[in-house]
Enzyme design. Structure first.
Site, PDB file in Angstrom:
ATOM      1  N   HIS A   1       0.792  -1.230   0.000  1.00  9.76           N
ATOM      2  CA  HIS A   1       0.000   0.000   0.000  1.00  9.76           C
ATOM      3  C   HIS A   1       0.820   1.274   0.000  1.00  9.76           C
ATOM      4  O   HIS A   1       0.263   2.368  -0.015  1.00  9.76           O
ATOM      5  CB  HIS A   1      -0.977   0.020   1.190  1.00  9.76           C
ATOM      6  CG  HIS A   1      -0.307   0.257   2.518  1.00  9.76           C
ATOM      7  ND1 HIS A   1       0.265  -0.761   3.241  1.00  9.76           N
ATOM      8  CD2 HIS A   1      -0.108   1.380   3.246  1.00  9.76           C
ATOM      9  CE1 HIS A   1       0.790  -0.269   4.360  1.00  9.76           C
ATOM     10  NE2 HIS A   1       0.578   1.036   4.378  1.00  9.76           N
TER      11      HIS A   1
HETATM   12  C1  UD1 Z   1      -2.463   5.622   5.537  1.00  6.63           C
HETATM   13  C2  UD1 Z   1      -1.204   6.231   6.123  1.00  6.63           C
HETATM   14  C3  UD1 Z   1      -0.062   5.224   6.021  1.00  6.63           C
HETATM   15  C4  UD1 Z   1      -0.449   3.910   6.650  1.00  6.63           C
HETATM   16  C5  UD1 Z   1      -1.752   3.404   6.055  1.00  6.63           C
HETATM   17  C6  UD1 Z   1      -2.184   2.184   6.816  1.00  6.63           C
HETATM   18  C7  UD1 Z   1      -0.967   8.665   5.847  1.00  6.63           C
HETATM   19  C8  UD1 Z   1      -0.283   9.735   5.102  1.00  6.63           C
HETATM   20  N1  UD1 Z   1      -0.797   7.418   5.369  1.00  6.63           N
HETATM   21  O1  UD1 Z   1      -2.218   5.391   4.163  1.00  6.63           O
HETATM   22  O2  UD1 Z   1       1.065   5.731   6.710  1.00  6.63           O
HETATM   23  O3  UD1 Z   1       0.582   2.984   6.420  1.00  6.63           O
HETATM   24  O4  UD1 Z   1      -2.764   4.416   6.198  1.00  6.63           O
HETATM   25  O5  UD1 Z   1      -3.116   1.419   6.141  1.00  6.63           O
HETATM   26  O6  UD1 Z   1      -1.619   8.921   6.823  1.00  6.63           O
HETATM   27  N2  UD1 Z   1      -9.536   4.334   1.314  1.00  6.63           N
HETATM   28  C9  UD1 Z   1     -10.677   3.600   1.253  1.00  6.63           C
HETATM   29  N3  UD1 Z   1     -11.269   3.229   2.417  1.00  6.63           N
HETATM   30  C10 UD1 Z   1     -10.794   3.557   3.638  1.00  6.63           C
HETATM   31  C11 UD1 Z   1      -9.618   4.317   3.678  1.00  6.63           C
HETATM   32  C12 UD1 Z   1      -8.993   4.704   2.517  1.00  6.63           C
HETATM   33  O7  UD1 Z   1     -11.151   3.280   0.164  1.00  6.63           O
HETATM   34  O8  UD1 Z   1     -11.392   3.184   4.668  1.00  6.63           O
HETATM   35  C13 UD1 Z   1      -8.835   4.704   0.050  1.00  6.63           C
HETATM   36  C14 UD1 Z   1      -9.209   6.071  -0.481  1.00  6.63           C
HETATM   37  O9  UD1 Z   1      -9.257   5.996  -1.868  1.00  6.63           O
HETATM   38  C15 UD1 Z   1      -8.029   6.929  -0.069  1.00  6.63           C
HETATM   39  C16 UD1 Z   1      -6.874   5.956  -0.112  1.00  6.63           C
HETATM   40  O10 UD1 Z   1      -7.435   4.712   0.284  1.00  6.63           O
HETATM   41  O11 UD1 Z   1      -7.825   8.036  -0.919  1.00  6.63           O
HETATM   42  C17 UD1 Z   1      -5.723   6.321   0.797  1.00  6.63           C
HETATM   43  O12 UD1 Z   1      -6.161   6.510   2.149  1.00  6.63           O
HETATM   44  P1  UD1 Z   1      -5.323   7.452   3.152  1.00  6.63           P
HETATM   45  O13 UD1 Z   1      -5.873   7.352   4.518  1.00  6.63           O
HETATM   46  O14 UD1 Z   1      -5.173   8.812   2.571  1.00  6.63           O
HETATM   47  O15 UD1 Z   1      -3.889   6.834   3.131  1.00  6.63           O
HETATM   48  P2  UD1 Z   1      -3.409   5.323   3.132  1.00  6.63           P
HETATM   49  O16 UD1 Z   1      -2.781   5.036   1.817  1.00  6.63           O
HETATM   50  O17 UD1 Z   1      -4.504   4.450   3.603  1.00  6.63           O
HETATM   51  N1  UDP Z   2      -3.629  -5.749   8.832  1.00  8.59           N
HETATM   52  C1  UDP Z   2      -4.915  -6.275   8.918  1.00  8.59           C
HETATM   53  N2  UDP Z   2      -5.539  -6.664   7.759  1.00  8.59           N
HETATM   54  C2  UDP Z   2      -4.948  -6.578   6.532  1.00  8.59           C
HETATM   55  C3  UDP Z   2      -3.649  -6.030   6.463  1.00  8.59           C
HETATM   56  C4  UDP Z   2      -3.014  -5.616   7.632  1.00  8.59           C
HETATM   57  O1  UDP Z   2      -5.464  -6.407  10.003  1.00  8.59           O
HETATM   58  O2  UDP Z   2      -5.584  -6.967   5.532  1.00  8.59           O
HETATM   59  C5  UDP Z   2      -2.986  -5.308  10.082  1.00  8.59           C
HETATM   60  C6  UDP Z   2      -1.567  -5.793  10.290  1.00  8.59           C
HETATM   61  O3  UDP Z   2      -1.521  -7.016  10.953  1.00  8.59           O
HETATM   62  C7  UDP Z   2      -0.966  -4.699  11.137  1.00  8.59           C
HETATM   63  C8  UDP Z   2      -1.690  -3.453  10.672  1.00  8.59           C
HETATM   64  O4  UDP Z   2      -2.856  -3.901  10.007  1.00  8.59           O
HETATM   65  O5  UDP Z   2      -1.265  -4.920  12.501  1.00  8.59           O
HETATM   66  C9  UDP Z   2      -0.781  -2.687   9.762  1.00  8.59           C
HETATM   67  O6  UDP Z   2      -1.468  -1.827   8.974  1.00  8.59           O
HETATM   68  P1  UDP Z   2      -0.952  -1.327   7.568  1.00  8.59           P
HETATM   69  O7  UDP Z   2      -0.072  -2.320   6.912  1.00  8.59           O
HETATM   70  O8  UDP Z   2      -2.166  -0.880   6.845  1.00  8.59           O
HETATM   71  O9  UDP Z   2      -0.131  -0.010   7.986  1.00  8.59           O
HETATM   72  P2  UDP Z   2       1.388   0.290   8.345  1.00  8.59           P
HETATM   73  O10 UDP Z   2       1.795  -0.580   9.473  1.00  8.59           O
HETATM   74  O11 UDP Z   2       2.198   0.065   7.105  1.00  8.59           O
HETATM   75  O12 UDP Z   2       1.366   1.739   8.701  1.00  8.59           O
END
Ligand code: UD1
Ligand code: UDP
Length: 368
Positions: free
Chosen positions: A200
């Site tokens: 991601h």
């Molecule tokens: C965010 C965090 C990242 C973290 C990740 C964990 C920031 C800058 N990034 O990234 O550090 O590793 O979360 O998963 O805060 N979306 C959905 N449904 C949701 C949420 C998001 O469809 O419930 C989609 C939307 O299109 C959105 C995109 O995901 O634009 C990105 O979501 P966003 O929260 O901006 O950042 P992440 O890539 O999820």
């Molecule tokens: N995780 C989850 N379901 C998934 C993928 C990840 O529950 O399908 C959990 C994972 O075990 C970890 C947390 O989500 O505890 C990490 O989140 P993510 O990888 O989205 O974010 P990051 O750690 O890179 O910020």
């Protein structure tokens, strides 16, 4: 007042909230709504015993500026109307930074859980969020010794820093008896052996050329072993467009709840990921972890764990070596990281409780 908003926040906050609850500390939980799909948010509250948020700001998605501005505006109102004595923020997402900035300007003390991690890669939004949040925080809770060193190098007063271990690992160790591999295999119709994959990071899933290359490499992995991939919403469209599903041994899933996901990882032959949390979880589970990144803010998962940074071109070859039973990883230390023992939440709660009682533990030093 705990501020949470994105998937990894929930996993880190759960043991801290529970440990403060056990001490009878009055607390509230604000969900910013940065993540909002049931599978990215509510499922974690159901599974991890987190209390229902007192408020959900419903901020949602947007560009960094749009999302951060909405987070700050919503949080400012919340902080003014509820006057929390302390704001606790987690990790490195936009919700973390927004809460830190707003609280600091309202002279509300901030505690940062998972302080001091550094990738030294300013192209990552998380690096910006981490560095600034640490500067704004009165209490910095570090998960590893090198994080303490980074904070010292950046001039964060030593009395503000506490090495407490890793609350994400508290959640993992506290859930061990819930990871039922046989039941998950049956329910998800999992292959006998497989690689679990998650992607991601913007650097991996935002640029169609990079995505096409990664999809080709994942297909080369799938030529050797089934690949099971719960797909994060961020990469979904680009990965689908690039034909990720067009291989008979690629199994694409919706994001999984925490218990299902860690069960999937635990039973896997190896993991391919760019997640921060997954690098830590595989360190404890001792599952080979191939991290598709040029750097990591969690080097302890390499020295004390089963993690290795890899390029996309190295990926298929490394998977074939793992399948051939060759030893994997560069761990120089047999032990797991210090204090990753399931008690980080309790340590944090003890320090916070003392601090709030006006008797700072180990010299914690209010900044305001
Ligand atoms: C965010 C965090 C990242 C973290 C990740 C964990 C920031 C800058 N990034 O990234 O550090 O590793 O979360 O998963 O805060 N979306 C959905 N449904 C949701 C949420 C998001 O469809 O419930 C989609 C939307 O299109 C959105 C995109 O995901 O634009 C990105 O979501 P966003 O929260 O901006 O950042 P992440 O890539 O999820
Ligand atoms: N995780 C989850 N379901 C998934 C993928 C990840 O529950 O399908 C959990 C994972 O075990 C970890 C947390 O989500 O505890 C990490 O989140 P993510 O990888 O989205 O974010 P990051 O750690 O890179 O910020």
């Amino acid at each position: 007042m705990h501020i949470v908003g994105a998937r990894p926040n929930f996993v880190k906050a759960a043991p801290v909230v529970a440990a403060l609850e056990a001490r009878g500390v009055r607390q509230s939980v604000v969900h910013t709504g940065q993540h909002y799909d049931d599978r990215m948010s509510a499922v974690f509250f159901r599974e991890l015993g987190l209390p229902r948020p007192d408020v959900d700001l419903g901020v949602g998605s947007g560009s960094h500026a749009v999302q951060t501005a909405a987070l700050m505006t919503g949080l400012e109102q919340e902080f003014i109307s509820r006057s929390p004595g302390l704001v606790v923020v987690y990790g490195d997402v936009n919700s973390t930074l927004a809460a830190g900035v707003v609280a600091a300007k309202l002279h509300i003390p901030v505690a940062h859980v998972e302080a001091g991690l550094r990738s030294f890669d300013w192209s990552m939004p998380e690096e910006v969020n981490r560095r600034l949040t640490d500067q704004l925080s009165d209490l910095c809770f570090a998960t590893s010794p090198e994080a303490v060193g980074h904070l010292a190098a950046e001039g964060v007063g030593v009395h503000r820093v506490h090495l407490v271990g890793n609350p994400m690992i508290d959640t993992l160790l506290g859930s061990l008896d819930r990871f039922d591999t046989a039941a998950l295999r049956e329910r998800l119709k999992l292959p006998e052996s497989y690689v679990a994959a998650t992607l991601h990071r913007p650097a991996n899933v935002d640029d169609p050329e990079v995505v096409a290359r990664l999809v080709a490499r994942l297909h080369e992995v799938a030529d050797q072993i089934d690949v099971v991939m719960p797909v994060h919403p961020r990469g979904r469209a680009a990965l689908t467009e690039a034909g990720l599903a067009d291989h008979p041994r690629m199994h694409l899933l919706e994001p999984l709840g925490y218990i299902d996901f860690v069960t999937l990882v635990r039973a896997s032959t190896a993991v391919v990921t760019d997640s921060g949390g997954v690098q830590e979880e595989t360190t404890i589970l001792r599952v080979p972890c191939l991290t598709l990144r040029p750097n990591t803010e969690r080097p302890i998962t390499i020295t004390h764990g089963s993690n290795r940074l890899v390029t996309d071109s190295e990926l298929p070859g490394l998977v074939s070596k793992i399948l051939a039973g060759e030893s994997f990883g560069a761990a120089t230390v047999a032990d797991v990281p210090p204090l990753w023992d399931g008690h980080a939440g309790e340590r944090i709660a003890a320090i916070l409780a003392d601090w709030m009682a006006g008797a700072p533990a180990a010299g914690a030093e209010p900044r305001a």
